[in-house]
Design an enzyme around this catalytic site. Structure first.
Site, mmCIF file in Angstrom:
data_model
loop_
_atom_site.group_PDB
_atom_site.id
_atom_site.type_symbol
_atom_site.label_atom_id
_atom_site.label_comp_id
_atom_site.label_asym_id
_atom_site.label_seq_id
_atom_site.Cartn_x
_atom_site.Cartn_y
_atom_site.Cartn_z
ATOM 1 N N LYS A 103 -3.713 2.327 -4.256
ATOM 2 C CA LYS A 103 -2.794 1.330 -4.145
ATOM 3 C C LYS A 103 -2.560 -0.149 -4.934
ATOM 4 C CE LYS A 103 0.064 0.823 -1.439
ATOM 5 N NZ LYS A 103 1.653 1.812 -1.904
ATOM 6 N N TYR B 70 -7.814 5.555 -0.896
ATOM 7 C CA TYR B 70 -6.590 4.999 -0.390
ATOM 8 C C TYR B 70 -6.204 3.795 -1.460
ATOM 9 C CZ TYR B 70 -3.416 2.331 2.083
ATOM 10 O OH TYR B 70 -2.574 1.408 2.769
ATOM 11 N N THR C 63 -0.527 -2.949 1.105
ATOM 12 C CA THR C 63 -1.579 -3.311 2.146
ATOM 13 C C THR C 63 -2.286 -3.816 1.879
ATOM 14 O OG1 THR C 63 -3.112 -1.631 2.583
ATOM 15 C CG2 THR C 63 -2.995 -1.439 0.946
ATOM 16 N N ASP C 64 -2.585 -4.815 2.903
ATOM 17 C CA ASP C 64 -4.170 -6.049 2.942
ATOM 18 C C ASP C 64 -5.371 -5.170 2.445
ATOM 19 O OD1 ASP C 64 -4.777 -4.258 4.896
ATOM 20 O OD2 ASP C 64 -4.647 -6.221 6.738
ATOM 21 N N GLU C 65 -5.821 -3.726 1.881
ATOM 22 C CA GLU C 65 -6.717 -3.385 1.655
ATOM 23 C C GLU C 65 -7.031 -3.693 0.354
ATOM 24 O OE1 GLU C 65 -8.150 0.842 3.912
ATOM 25 O OE2 GLU C 65 -5.733 0.700 5.083
#
Length: 354
Positions: free
Chosen positions: A166, A162, A136-138
């Site tokens: 990741k 989260y 994810t870009d997060e």
């Protein structure tokens, strides 16, 4: 025919990826879907594929190395695409531990089983094996209004449990390449939307709450910005990386659609006003409410997808305007699926913004 193990394939993006692969006629594949079916893994997403000779569902955990090894050897798997993850930010704030258990320990065990399998392969089978990790870009943190887009060499600065979990899984994947030589690929995507999305997320939550006459809760001032990627475009990007990506590389997959949350909600309301008007003649916008922002809410995400465009020839086919029309029409046309979600008592009162 290539055999792909898809982990987390009963979830939103995983189930769309399975459908996308099976619909393609140029390169037919066999797909094995390994999913433990948590709250976000919905078997209804793929019920209509029962009986397809190129699709098999296995209920199980990516952390079960014995099961993963059994699948790899019995099915002579050629590639793994790892979607399996806890991915709802609000849930990670309420209870972080399951995210670290699945996203870090689960990924580690999946990699272990994959490494042992790959190390015993020979010839072309070993040379062509791939492990693709979907992230994810997060993991990159938050951007300011004028900051350049996230790129593949971006420093990791995760801001939620989260995204931290990741980020940890991304690092483990990298370590298995450099320590063991496992042929891995990583993709980092922006916010997905489209059919079969779990209704804690912003877009399905707003669609379903609107037509049910419920409030449309918006965090803070509604100006948190995300880059929106139609799920089928994401699936096409993943497949392009799997087929042509360079081992060890990371590819960012973005939708080229930066929009604040308030604009997303207003667009949904305007489309619904035309497709299914309220009985009182007013706009669905009257259902909007602003609620207290969540802790550590990242202000802006936006991906630079120039690398995958220039190197692999992928670009998103959908604009936000075309993608959101398709998405809303899908939800309006699939109310039995939506009712089934509600009957299972999934917590739709949560808010999803990614």
């Amino acid at each position: 025919m290539k055999t792909i193990l898809v982990t987390g394939g009963a979830g939103f993006i995983g189930s769309n990826f399975i459908r996308y692969c099976l619909a393609g006629s140029d390169n037919p594949v066999r797909l094995i879907n390994l999913d433990i079916l948590t709250y976000a893994g919905n078997p209804d997403n793929l019920n209509d594929l029962e009986g397809d000779p190129n699709y098999q569902f296995v209920k199980g955990d990516i952390g079960d190395e014995a099961l993963v090894s059994k699948i790899l050897w019995e099915r002579q798997v050629d590639a793994i695409v790892n979607f399996a993850a806890e991915s709802h930010v609000d849930r990670s704030i309420d209870s972080p531990e399951p995210f670290f258990q699945t996203n870090i320990i689960g990924t580690l065990r999946l990699l272990n089983a994959s490494r042992h399998y790959w190390s015993k392969l020979e010839g072309k089978k070993k040379e062509k094996f791939r492990f693709l990790h979907v992230s994810t870009d997060e993991v990159y943190g938050s951007l300011g209004p004028e900051d350049p887009l996230f790129h593949e060499e971006q420093k990791y600065e995760p801001n939620s449990p989260y995204s931290a979990s990741k980020a940890g899984s991304d690092h483990i994947v990298r370590a298995f390449l450099h320590t063991y030589g496992l042929p891995v690929l990583t993709t980092n995507c922006s916010n997905n939307y489209g059919p079969y999305q779990f209704p804690e997320k912003l877009i399905p939550l707003m669609i379903l709450n609107a037509i049910e006459g419920k409030e449309l809760p918006i965090y803070g001032d509604g100006m948190n910005i995300r880059d929106w990627l139609y799920v089928e475009d994401h699936c096409a990007g993943i497949l392009a990386v799997l087929e042509s990506g360079k081992v060890g590389e990371t590819y960012n997959i973005g939708g080229l659609n930066e929009k604040p949350n308030i604009e997303i909600v207003d667009t949904i309301c305007e489309i619904l006003d035309g497709l299914r008007p309220r009985t009182d003649g007013t706009s669905y916008k009257t259902q909007k409410v602003f609620v207290t922002d969540r802790p550590g809410h990242d202000r802006r995400y936006a991906i630079d997808c120039g690398k995958i465009q220039s190197q692999l020839g992928w670009s998103p086919a959908e604009t936000f305007e075309t993608g959101i029309q398709k998405t809303i029409q899908w939800y309006l046309g699939n109310e039995p699926w939506c009712r089934a979600i509600a009957e299972k008592r999934y917590n739709r009162e949560r808010l999803g913004t990614g």
